[in-house]
Design a protein around this motif. Structure first.
Motif, PDB file in Angstrom:
ATOM      1  N   LEU A  45     -46.841 -51.980  84.685  1.00  0.00           N
ATOM      2  CA  LEU A  45     -46.841 -51.310  83.378  1.00  0.00           C
ATOM      3  C   LEU A  45     -45.709 -50.283  83.361  1.00  0.00           C
ATOM      4  O   LEU A  45     -45.563 -49.492  84.291  1.00  0.00           O
ATOM      5  CB  LEU A  45     -48.183 -50.606  83.151  1.00  0.00           C
ATOM      6  CG  LEU A  45     -48.306 -49.775  81.867  1.00  0.00           C
ATOM      7  CD1 LEU A  45     -48.200 -50.654  80.615  1.00  0.00           C
ATOM      8  CD2 LEU A  45     -49.640 -49.018  81.845  1.00  0.00           C
ATOM      9  N   VAL A  46     -44.890 -50.336  82.310  1.00  0.00           N
ATOM     10  CA  VAL A  46     -43.808 -49.358  82.136  1.00  0.00           C
ATOM     11  C   VAL A  46     -44.144 -48.493  80.923  1.00  0.00           C
ATOM     12  O   VAL A  46     -44.524 -49.021  79.875  1.00  0.00           O
ATOM     13  CB  VAL A  46     -42.439 -50.061  81.935  1.00  0.00           C
ATOM     14  CG1 VAL A  46     -41.334 -49.027  81.719  1.00  0.00           C
ATOM     15  CG2 VAL A  46     -42.100 -50.952  83.131  1.00  0.00           C
ATOM     16  N   LEU A  47     -44.014 -47.174  81.088  1.00  0.00           N
ATOM     17  CA  LEU A  47     -44.282 -46.241  79.988  1.00  0.00           C
ATOM     18  C   LEU A  47     -43.040 -45.445  79.649  1.00  0.00           C
ATOM     19  O   LEU A  47     -42.271 -45.080  80.532  1.00  0.00           O
ATOM     20  CB  LEU A  47     -45.362 -45.222  80.401  1.00  0.00           C
ATOM     21  CG  LEU A  47     -46.748 -45.711  80.780  1.00  0.00           C
ATOM     22  CD1 LEU A  47     -47.633 -44.513  81.126  1.00  0.00           C
ATOM     23  CD2 LEU A  47     -47.371 -46.512  79.641  1.00  0.00           C
ATOM     24  N   ASP A  48     -42.853 -45.165  78.390  1.00  0.00           N
ATOM     25  CA  ASP A  48     -41.809 -44.226  77.966  1.00  0.00           C
ATOM     26  C   ASP A  48     -42.257 -43.616  76.646  1.00  0.00           C
ATOM     27  O   ASP A  48     -42.991 -44.251  75.888  1.00  0.00           O
ATOM     28  CB  ASP A  48     -40.456 -44.927  77.787  1.00  0.00           C
ATOM     29  CG  ASP A  48     -39.284 -43.942  77.819  1.00  0.00           C
ATOM     30  OD1 ASP A  48     -38.539 -43.954  78.828  1.00  0.00           O
ATOM     31  OD2 ASP A  48     -39.115 -43.150  76.861  1.00  0.00           O
ATOM     32  N   ARG A  49     -41.791 -42.411  76.375  1.00  0.00           N
ATOM     33  CA  ARG A  49     -42.217 -41.813  75.088  1.00  0.00           C
ATOM     34  C   ARG A  49     -41.492 -42.473  73.922  1.00  0.00           C
ATOM     35  O   ARG A  49     -41.930 -42.358  72.781  1.00  0.00           O
ATOM     36  CB  ARG A  49     -42.016 -40.308  75.105  1.00  0.00           C
ATOM     37  CG  ARG A  49     -40.602 -39.884  75.344  1.00  0.00           C
ATOM     38  CD  ARG A  49     -40.511 -38.381  75.515  1.00  0.00           C
ATOM     39  NE  ARG A  49     -39.221 -38.075  76.118  1.00  0.00           N
ATOM     40  CZ  ARG A  49     -38.782 -36.874  76.372  1.00  0.00           C
ATOM     41  NH1 ARG A  49     -39.532 -35.847  76.083  1.00  0.00           N
ATOM     42  NH2 ARG A  49     -37.614 -36.688  76.914  1.00  0.00           N
ATOM     43  N   TYR A  50     -40.357 -43.145  74.204  1.00  0.00           N
ATOM     44  CA  TYR A  50     -39.618 -43.855  73.157  1.00  0.00           C
ATOM     45  C   TYR A  50     -39.598 -45.347  73.448  1.00  0.00           C
ATOM     46  O   TYR A  50     -39.850 -45.778  74.576  1.00  0.00           O
ATOM     47  CB  TYR A  50     -38.175 -43.349  73.078  1.00  0.00           C
ATOM     48  CG  TYR A  50     -38.072 -41.873  72.816  1.00  0.00           C
ATOM     49  CD1 TYR A  50     -38.586 -41.319  71.643  1.00  0.00           C
ATOM     50  CD2 TYR A  50     -37.482 -41.019  73.746  1.00  0.00           C
ATOM     51  CE1 TYR A  50     -38.508 -39.956  71.405  1.00  0.00           C
ATOM     52  CE2 TYR A  50     -37.401 -39.654  73.516  1.00  0.00           C
ATOM     53  CZ  TYR A  50     -37.916 -39.129  72.349  1.00  0.00           C
ATOM     54  OH  TYR A  50     -37.851 -37.783  72.115  1.00  0.00           O
ATOM     55  N   GLU A  51     -39.208 -46.118  72.438  1.00  0.00           N
ATOM     56  CA  GLU A  51     -39.007 -47.551  72.640  1.00  0.00           C
ATOM     57  C   GLU A  51     -37.844 -47.770  73.610  1.00  0.00           C
ATOM     58  O   GLU A  51     -36.953 -46.915  73.734  1.00  0.00           O
ATOM     59  CB  GLU A  51     -38.677 -48.233  71.302  1.00  0.00           C
ATOM     60  CG  GLU A  51     -39.825 -48.264  70.316  1.00  0.00           C
ATOM     61  CD  GLU A  51     -40.892 -49.296  70.685  1.00  0.00           C
ATOM     62  OE1 GLU A  51     -40.692 -50.065  71.641  1.00  0.00           O
ATOM     63  OE2 GLU A  51     -41.930 -49.322  70.008  1.00  0.00           O
ATOM     64  N   ILE A  52     -37.806 -48.918  74.232  1.00  0.00           N
ATOM     65  CA  ILE A  52     -36.739 -49.215  75.193  1.00  0.00           C
ATOM     66  C   ILE A  52     -35.380 -49.203  74.480  1.00  0.00           C
ATOM     67  O   ILE A  52     -35.193 -49.893  73.480  1.00  0.00           O
ATOM     68  CB  ILE A  52     -36.994 -50.577  75.879  1.00  0.00           C
ATOM     69  CG1 ILE A  52     -38.240 -50.467  76.765  1.00  0.00           C
ATOM     70  CG2 ILE A  52     -35.779 -51.027  76.687  1.00  0.00           C
ATOM     71  CD1 ILE A  52     -38.705 -51.781  77.357  1.00  0.00           C
ATOM     72  N   GLY A  53     -34.463 -48.383  74.988  1.00  0.00           N
ATOM     73  CA  GLY A  53     -33.105 -48.306  74.432  1.00  0.00           C
ATOM     74  C   GLY A  53     -32.989 -47.440  73.190  1.00  0.00           C
ATOM     75  O   GLY A  53     -31.912 -47.350  72.597  1.00  0.00           O
ATOM     76  N   GLU A  54     -34.084 -46.772  72.804  1.00  0.00           N
ATOM     77  CA  GLU A  54     -34.072 -46.026  71.534  1.00  0.00           C
ATOM     78  C   GLU A  54     -33.223 -44.755  71.609  1.00  0.00           C
ATOM     79  O   GLU A  54     -32.507 -44.431  70.672  1.00  0.00           O
ATOM     80  CB  GLU A  54     -35.515 -45.660  71.156  1.00  0.00           C
ATOM     81  CG  GLU A  54     -35.646 -45.035  69.789  1.00  0.00           C
ATOM     82  CD  GLU A  54     -37.095 -44.666  69.457  1.00  0.00           C
ATOM     83  OE1 GLU A  54     -38.034 -45.301  69.977  1.00  0.00           O
ATOM     84  OE2 GLU A  54     -37.272 -43.724  68.665  1.00  0.00           O
ATOM     85  N   ARG A  55     -33.299 -44.027  72.714  1.00  0.00           N
ATOM     86  CA  ARG A  55     -32.595 -42.745  72.819  1.00  0.00           C
ATOM     87  C   ARG A  55     -31.521 -42.799  73.898  1.00  0.00           C
ATOM     88  O   ARG A  55     -31.842 -42.790  75.087  1.00  0.00           O
ATOM     89  CB  ARG A  55     -33.584 -41.636  73.207  1.00  0.00           C
ATOM     90  CG  ARG A  55     -34.546 -41.269  72.133  1.00  0.00           C
ATOM     91  CD  ARG A  55     -33.888 -40.331  71.134  1.00  0.00           C
ATOM     92  NE  ARG A  55     -34.786 -40.134  70.017  1.00  0.00           N
ATOM     93  CZ  ARG A  55     -35.313 -38.960  69.690  1.00  0.00           C
ATOM     94  NH1 ARG A  55     -35.030 -37.890  70.394  1.00  0.00           N
ATOM     95  NH2 ARG A  55     -36.102 -38.863  68.651  1.00  0.00           N
ATOM     96  N   GLN A  56     -30.290 -42.836  73.488  1.00  0.00           N
ATOM     97  CA  GLN A  56     -29.183 -42.862  74.453  1.00  0.00           C
ATOM     98  C   GLN A  56     -29.204 -41.592  75.289  1.00  0.00           C
ATOM     99  O   GLN A  56     -29.347 -40.496  74.749  1.00  0.00           O
ATOM    100  CB  GLN A  56     -27.866 -42.971  73.698  1.00  0.00           C
ATOM    101  CG  GLN A  56     -26.660 -43.084  74.611  1.00  0.00           C
ATOM    102  CD  GLN A  56     -25.426 -43.541  73.865  1.00  0.00           C
ATOM    103  OE1 GLN A  56     -25.531 -44.229  72.865  1.00  0.00           O
ATOM    104  NE2 GLN A  56     -24.265 -43.174  74.363  1.00  0.00           N
ATOM    105  N   THR A  57     -29.057 -41.748  76.619  1.00  0.00           N
ATOM    106  CA  THR A  57     -29.146 -40.565  77.464  1.00  0.00           C
ATOM    107  C   THR A  57     -27.805 -40.200  78.111  1.00  0.00           C
ATOM    108  O   THR A  57     -27.770 -39.345  78.980  1.00  0.00           O
ATOM    109  CB  THR A  57     -30.206 -40.758  78.564  1.00  0.00           C
ATOM    110  OG1 THR A  57     -29.889 -41.946  79.295  1.00  0.00           O
ATOM    111  CG2 THR A  57     -31.595 -40.893  77.998  1.00  0.00           C
ATOM    112  N   SER A  58     -26.712 -40.859  77.724  1.00  0.00           N
ATOM    113  CA  SER A  58     -25.453 -40.503  78.392  1.00  0.00           C
ATOM    114  C   SER A  58     -24.252 -41.046  77.634  1.00  0.00           C
ATOM    115  O   SER A  58     -24.402 -41.720  76.619  1.00  0.00           O
ATOM    116  CB  SER A  58     -25.427 -41.059  79.816  1.00  0.00           C
ATOM    117  OG  SER A  58     -25.121 -42.429  79.783  1.00  0.00           O
ATOM    118  N   ALA A  59     -23.041 -40.763  78.177  1.00  0.00           N
ATOM    119  CA  ALA A  59     -21.808 -41.306  77.587  1.00  0.00           C
ATOM    120  C   ALA A  59     -21.653 -42.786  77.930  1.00  0.00           C
ATOM    121  O   ALA A  59     -20.765 -43.458  77.427  1.00  0.00           O
ATOM    122  CB  ALA A  59     -20.608 -40.517  78.083  1.00  0.00           C
TER     123      ALA A  59
END
Ligand SMILES: Cc1cc2nc3c(=O)[nH]c(=O)nc-3n(C[C@H](O)[C@H](O)[C@H](O)COP(=O)(O)OP(=O)(O)OC[C@H]3O[C@@H](n4cnc5c(N)ncnc54)[C@H](O)[C@@H]3O)c2cc1C
Length: 367
Positions: A45-59
């Motif tokens: 099971l994978v959890l994240d507060r956002y959908e996969i790929g929703e919030r870019q985290t870098s350049a």
């Protein structure tokens, strides 16, 4: 392929359950762990507060060879064989022995997720008690737990270390529309006393930002100024804290991967390939447990030792990170010019790539 069962609003049901492996965080580190568990016959099971790929985290800059080795080239946007470094006393061009590329965050995350086989749920992870992880939708219990949640190290024990006391840099960038064909870096104290600015072109947009090694130094004003100096609009902001000290990769039965373990490289703040690299390493150890080749404690100890075996290189980069702001700007510019020789660049960047080499993506770790 992940199976999505995300619930929103009224459909947001509780999430009380058990599974074999719980991976908290669905960015580079978490998805790399999940990739290595495909076909292991386990409930992942994978959890994240956002959908996969929703919030870019870098350049989203990475050595191109990592994209090829991981089968992620479809996400590639632009490739750069040369690194351009500007200082107030001149510009140098490092003709790299390997190229750097920018990529599209959402595409890369989706491609990486497709390489795994897991269930995915959106939930905010709040903490844990033993092997039970508490989320805003309920408790999940798992034999194997991974924290790939980034710099906060949410599942770590003890008081969380908050900025500015923590070993963190801060980074902020804007994403104006535009184009360019050079990967550029500014080592210029008029922007930031300790740190650097950058401009990474990515297929119709530029990722322009400033990173400060000193967490007390705010980077919004210099980021806006750098964009303005480049005649670009300061729009579409994206920023975060960036850890610059490696930390223990396991703690009380939890594995930490990527920024949660301080796997981002000091000096360059390159944390994507290392998140992938340590994610693969962690996933391979956990797979050995699922397949009965290793006991849980043995696998965690092996992963912790693997991560710790890189400590010397991380600390060397941290020493250079601390040294550069102390050098007189003219001396720094002269030193960079002296380093421009092809032989030196090949040697230095060859060693730099070795810290987390793309060949690792192809070679499974024998248990
Ligand atoms: C402005 C900036 C530019 C950068 N540019 C580059 C670059 O070009 N190249 C490079 O190599 N590195 C770059 N970095 C560093 C790089 O972004 C990180 O090192 C990298 O993202 C680490 O990956 P990760 O998977 O460990 O963590 P992250 O990418 O931060 O992912 C953590 C995941 O956990 C989720 N999450 C966090 N908290 C919770 C919670 N409580 N509950 C549920 N989910 C949660 C988040 O939504 C996210 O999906 C940059 C950093 C910054 C700030």
């Amino acid at each position: 392929m992940p199976r999505r069962a995300t619930k929103w609003g009224d459909e947001r049901t509780s999430l009380h359950r058990d599974c074999d492996v719980l991976i908290c965080g669905a960015s580079f580190a978490g998805l790399a762990v999940a990739r290595e568990l495909r076909g292991a016959g386990a409930e992942v099971l994978v959890l994240d507060r956002y959908e996969i790929g929703e919030r870019q985290t870098s350049a989203c800059g990475i050595p191109t060879a990592w994209l090829s080795a991981m089968g992620l080239k479809e996400a590639l946007q632009q490739t750069f064989p040369v690194l351009v470094i500007h200082t107030p006393h001149g510009t140098v061009h490092f003709d790299l022995p390997w190229s750097f590329s920018t990529f599209d965050y959402r595409t890369l995350c989706e491609l990486l997720a497709e390489q795994g086989s897991f269930e995915f749920e959106t939930a905010k992870v709040d903490g844990h008690t033993g092997q039970t992880v508490h989320t805003d939708r309920g408790d999940v219990r798992a034999r194997l737990v991974v924290d790939a949640l980034g710099w906060r190290r949410v599942l770590g024990d003890g008081e969380p270390i908050q900025p500015p006391e923590a070993f963190l840099s801060r980074g902020l960038e804007v994403h104006p529309f535009g184009s360019g064909d050079e990967l550029e870096v500014w080592v210029d104290r008029s922007y930031v006393p300790a740190g650097y600015g950058w401009s990474f072109p990515a297929d119709g947009e530029l990722r322009v930002g400033v990173g400060s090694f000193d967490p007390r130094y705010h980077v919004k004003e210099p980021t806006v100024r750098l964009a303005s100096d480049l005649d670009l609009d300061a729009i579409r902001y994206q920023g975060n804290w960036i850890p610059h000290r490696i930390r223990p990769a396991t703690e009380r039965g939890v594995c930490f991967v990527g920024d949660s373990a301080g796997h981002c490289l000091p000096l360059t703040a390159e944390g994507i390939r290392t998140a992938l690299y340590f994610g693969l390493a962690c996933g391979r150890e956990l797979r050995a447990v699922l397949e009965g080749r290793l006991g849980r404690e043995q696998a965690l100890a092996r992963y912790a030792a693997f991560s710790a075996s890189h400590r010397r290189k991380f600390e060397l980069l941290l020493r250079v990170q601390r040294l550069i702001p102390r050098l007189a700007p003219r001396l720094l510019a002269r030193s960079l010019r002296a380093m421009e020789r092809k032989q030196f660049v090949d040697w230095a960047f060859g060693h730099y790539l070795e810290i987390a080499h793309p060949r690792f993506a192809r070679a499974p770790v024998a248990a």
